[in-house]
Every structure is written in structure tokens, then in C-alpha cells.
Scaffold this active site. Sequence first.
Site, PDB file in Angstrom:
ATOM      1  N   THR A  49      13.192  -7.922 -12.140  1.00  0.00           N
ATOM      2  CA  THR A  49      12.268  -7.166 -11.298  1.00  0.00           C
ATOM      3  C   THR A  49      12.102  -7.906  -9.967  1.00  0.00           C
ATOM      4  O   THR A  49      12.708  -8.966  -9.758  1.00  0.00           O
ATOM      5  CB  THR A  49      10.886  -7.028 -11.975  1.00  0.00           C
ATOM      6  OG1 THR A  49      10.192  -8.277 -11.894  1.00  0.00           O
ATOM      7  CG2 THR A  49      11.025  -6.624 -13.434  1.00  0.00           C
ATOM      8  N   CYS A  50      11.244  -7.387  -9.105  1.00  0.00           N
ATOM      9  CA  CYS A  50      10.980  -8.080  -7.838  1.00  0.00           C
ATOM     10  C   CYS A  50      10.308  -9.428  -8.070  1.00  0.00           C
ATOM     11  O   CYS A  50      10.508 -10.375  -7.316  1.00  0.00           O
ATOM     12  CB  CYS A  50      10.094  -7.220  -6.943  1.00  0.00           C
ATOM     13  SG  CYS A  50      10.903  -5.718  -6.369  1.00  0.00           S
ATOM     14  N   ARG A  52      10.548 -11.350 -10.890  1.00  0.00           N
ATOM     15  CA  ARG A  52      11.180 -12.289 -11.820  1.00  0.00           C
ATOM     16  C   ARG A  52      12.548 -11.787 -12.282  1.00  0.00           C
ATOM     17  O   ARG A  52      12.852 -10.588 -12.198  1.00  0.00           O
ATOM     18  CB  ARG A  52      10.298 -12.453 -13.056  1.00  0.00           C
ATOM     19  CG  ARG A  52      10.213 -11.207 -13.943  1.00  0.00           C
ATOM     20  CD  ARG A  52       9.126 -11.306 -14.997  1.00  0.00           C
ATOM     21  NE  ARG A  52       7.808 -11.272 -14.388  1.00  0.00           N
ATOM     22  CZ  ARG A  52       7.006 -12.330 -14.310  1.00  0.00           C
ATOM     23  NH1 ARG A  52       7.366 -13.493 -14.820  1.00  0.00           N
ATOM     24  NH2 ARG A  52       5.813 -12.232 -13.724  1.00  0.00           N
ATOM     25  N   GLU A 109      -0.704  -4.861 -12.561  1.00  0.00           N
ATOM     26  CA  GLU A 109       0.101  -3.722 -12.085  1.00  0.00           C
ATOM     27  C   GLU A 109       0.807  -3.042 -13.246  1.00  0.00           C
ATOM     28  O   GLU A 109       1.086  -3.648 -14.272  1.00  0.00           O
ATOM     29  CB  GLU A 109       1.092  -4.192 -11.022  1.00  0.00           C
ATOM     30  CG  GLU A 109       2.002  -5.336 -11.448  1.00  0.00           C
ATOM     31  CD  GLU A 109       3.375  -4.862 -11.880  1.00  0.00           C
ATOM     32  OE1 GLU A 109       3.627  -3.655 -11.824  1.00  0.00           O
ATOM     33  OE2 GLU A 109       4.184  -5.715 -12.258  1.00  0.00           O
ATOM     34  N   ASP A 110       1.088  -1.740 -13.059  1.00  0.00           N
ATOM     35  CA  ASP A 110       1.613  -0.916 -14.149  1.00  0.00           C
ATOM     36  C   ASP A 110       3.133  -0.871 -14.213  1.00  0.00           C
ATOM     37  O   ASP A 110       3.698  -0.572 -15.271  1.00  0.00           O
ATOM     38  CB  ASP A 110       1.092   0.522 -14.006  1.00  0.00           C
ATOM     39  CG  ASP A 110      -0.403   0.618 -14.251  1.00  0.00           C
ATOM     40  OD1 ASP A 110      -0.930  -0.241 -14.985  1.00  0.00           O
ATOM     41  OD2 ASP A 110      -1.035   1.540 -13.702  1.00  0.00           O
ATOM     42  N   GLN A 111       3.817  -1.145 -13.095  1.00  0.00           N
ATOM     43  CA  GLN A 111       5.264  -0.949 -13.071  1.00  0.00           C
ATOM     44  C   GLN A 111       5.996  -1.843 -14.083  1.00  0.00           C
ATOM     45  O   GLN A 111       7.025  -1.463 -14.629  1.00  0.00           O
ATOM     46  CB  GLN A 111       5.825  -1.226 -11.663  1.00  0.00           C
ATOM     47  CG  GLN A 111       5.553  -0.119 -10.651  1.00  0.00           C
ATOM     48  CD  GLN A 111       4.109  -0.107 -10.212  1.00  0.00           C
ATOM     49  OE1 GLN A 111       3.526  -1.155  -9.976  1.00  0.00           O
ATOM     50  NE2 GLN A 111       3.517   1.065 -10.101  1.00  0.00           N
ATOM     51  N   GLY A 184      14.575   4.275   0.653  1.00  0.00           N
ATOM     52  CA  GLY A 184      14.678   4.203  -0.799  1.00  0.00           C
ATOM     53  C   GLY A 184      13.720   5.174  -1.453  1.00  0.00           C
ATOM     54  O   GLY A 184      12.522   5.148  -1.180  1.00  0.00           O
ATOM     55  N   GLU A 187      11.130   4.661  -7.634  1.00  0.00           N
ATOM     56  CA  GLU A 187       9.715   4.673  -7.988  1.00  0.00           C
ATOM     57  C   GLU A 187       8.857   3.935  -6.956  1.00  0.00           C
ATOM     58  O   GLU A 187       7.826   4.450  -6.511  1.00  0.00           O
ATOM     59  CB  GLU A 187       9.510   4.033  -9.372  1.00  0.00           C
ATOM     60  CG  GLU A 187       8.054   4.019  -9.811  1.00  0.00           C
ATOM     61  CD  GLU A 187       7.832   3.329 -11.146  1.00  0.00           C
ATOM     62  OE1 GLU A 187       6.720   3.430 -11.680  1.00  0.00           O
ATOM     63  OE2 GLU A 187       8.779   2.674 -11.639  1.00  0.00           O
ATOM     64  N   GLY A 189       9.554   3.180  -3.819  1.00  0.00           N
ATOM     65  CA  GLY A 189       9.570   3.877  -2.539  1.00  0.00           C
ATOM     66  C   GLY A 189       8.628   5.066  -2.537  1.00  0.00           C
ATOM     67  O   GLY A 189       7.893   5.297  -1.565  1.00  0.00           O
TER      68      GLY A 189
END
Length: 407
Positions: A49-50, A52, A109-111, A184, A187, A189
Site C-alpha cells: 500500500t502507500c 507499507r 482509515e478504512d482503505q 487516476g 479508489e 483518486g
Amino acid sequence: MQIQMIGVDCSRAPVEIRERFSMTDSAAMQAAAQVCGVYGAQECVILSTCNRTELWVYGVPTAPLGELFCSLRGLPQENAAYLTERRGEQAVDHLLELSCGMRSQVFGEDQILTQVGHALELARQAHTAGPVLEMLFRTAVTAAKKVKTTVRLAEADQSAAVQTADFLENLLGGLAGRPCLVIGNGEMGRLAASQLVSRGCRVQMTVRRYRHGDVLLPAGVGAVSYEDRLGALQAAEIVVSATSSPHYTIRAQQLEDRPLAHPTVFCDLAVPRDIDPAVARLPGARVYDTDQLCGGAPRGSREAIAQARALLEQYRQEFQNWCAFRPLVPTIQQVGRAAAADLSGRMERTLRELPLEKAEREALRDRMQDCAEKTVDRLLFGLREALPAALWEQCIQGLAQAAGEER
């Protein structure tokens, strides 16, 4: 418990280090297959992910995890200094908290919940998700959903998109009427575009190929071809880039050839980064990466964290019980087969006396054996809930011995 993980994250490494380890979906699948096929791990899941990139394995690889991870990314071994390694219960606790967003740059955060599930799905496609990591990641997703419906981890809606919009409002003194370009349409974006629209921005979003109904655009957002992004950028005061591309979406050379028409703020929400860091040296450009945009996100209250951890402890115990019971499964299956064979022997005379064709008799015999095995399995697996863990092995081994003697 032969569960191990090693990873790089925002708590120990800046974005320029994290992007060295970042992987696309296809790269993660190839790497997981290599960890199992070349390095001998029994199972492997890779989460990227962004915030990690983490390598999860079950079994014992033929190389130390730090050396293995650097080799997968073609990096010198000194990069291992940024990695954190966890084993056994420590690794399990980490994944449970991570899935709730408790270890994210933007707390709560949910993502990340979707990303953990996606990592498991990629491992399934790569045929590297065996029973242990499958159960661990499914448990983490289930636990995170329970926490998010029970505990308010953050005082307000928190995500990288919200943090970015807040940052821009503070930086620019308001967003109403400002033209924006979002590069982009994944999700992140879409979340960023929605946040900017809600604060009064005029937003365009890039799409690769746009035909009506093909691309889902947030309400109030216009479409622009990705190939025309440099032209659209000239009219924008704010540019947000959030793609999964391994290459820059905006290069300094491109803007040197087409200088900015007015001061522009660039927000890079991607890892690896979408915007060439050299853009920051160009006249009128200000560039901010995810560390600068999200690094100051508020943490949760002590009470909320304590409540979440109390819930997670239940799921950790359930997973540990599953792991402790797992070695007994072959014995349970053996007892089930012995019980079914005993039932078949006792019923054989009755079966022969029934007015049935041979094929019907065989089908009934098979059905009886299957039902007997399932009934015994259900009873023995029920012991996991009815007895203390310390008694499981003794009880099941005793039943296995009795079943063997009965035969």
C-alpha cells in the site's frame, strides 16, 4: 507458530525508501510465487500500500527474510535496515491492528481493510495462500469489520483524501472555485475528487478511455483523457495524482517544455510516487507527498484504542485456538473413518437383507459411511469449544486409541 512477516512502513521509512519496496499487483503475485517456489516457504501473502509493503510467510524459507525481501526487489542488502520483522503472536497482533487502520499514517482509515482483503485475493490467484495465512487474513478482516462497527477510532472521517483536502484548505485559505486536476480514477483518486468537489473545487479527472458508462466518475467531476493531462494541468491550480503506475505521471522535463501558466500545488498520493520530485524545483510549483500530506493526522483516543484492542484480543485467541487444534485434525479424521468403518460392519447384515439392487446397496453404504464420518467430526471439533485447550490432545488421542481398539 511458523508465521513470519517483514516489512517497511511509514513509521520507519520515508516515501523515497518505501517506494523501493512497493509492488504492483502482478509483481506481488510473481514475488509470492517465487517465495514459495524458489525459497521454499509453504505459504506467502504480500501486502503493498502507500503506507507499507509487507511480506508474510508461513513455513521456513531457505534465506533470512531481510535478505529475501531485498533480493525480490533487486535492492542492496543495506536496505534491510529499514525493515521490521515480526514472528508468531507479535505478527498476528500486528496484522489485527493494521487491518483496523490502527497502524496507518491516517489513524483509523478504512482503505486498509480493503487492501488486506485484496492482498489475500492476489495470493489465492498466485496459489500461495495456504490454510494458515488464509485463516489469519480472513480473521484480520473479520476482526477489523467488528471494530469499525463497534468502536469510533477517529473523532471524524479520516482518510488520505480527507487529510489532503484539509491540508489544501489550510495552505490556500479556501478551495471554493479553484480548478483542480485529479490524475487516476482508482479508489483513492475518486475519494480525493469527491472531497475536492464537496469543498467547492471545479474538478476534472483523467481516464484512460472514456465512453459513457465505462468509467464511474464522482458527481460533479468532469472527464479528461489521460493523454491530455498536461494540457488540462495548465488550467489547474491544484493537481492530485493517485495512480498505481510504476512510472511518473508528471515529469519535470514535460513541464520545462510546457511551463506552468500560474502557481500550482501538486499533491502526490501514490507510492511509488507519481510526480517527479524534480518538479518542485520548477518556478511556480509546490510538491507535497503522502508523508507531508498525511503525516500529521490525529491519533485515536486512549479509550478507543483500548476498546479496539479488547475486541481484537478475542479474535487473536480464536486464531491461536485454531492453530493449536490444527495438528489434531488428521487424528480426528482417523477417528471418523474408524467410526464409519465400525458402523458399516455392524450394518452389513442388515444391508444385505434389504431388497436393493447392488448399485443401490453400495450407494447406501457410501452414504452411511459419509454421514458417520461427518457426525463424528462434528462432535470432535465441538470439543474445541467445550473443553480447555490443555485437554484437547489428551481427549482426542484417547478417542483415537479407543477407536483403534474397538476395531
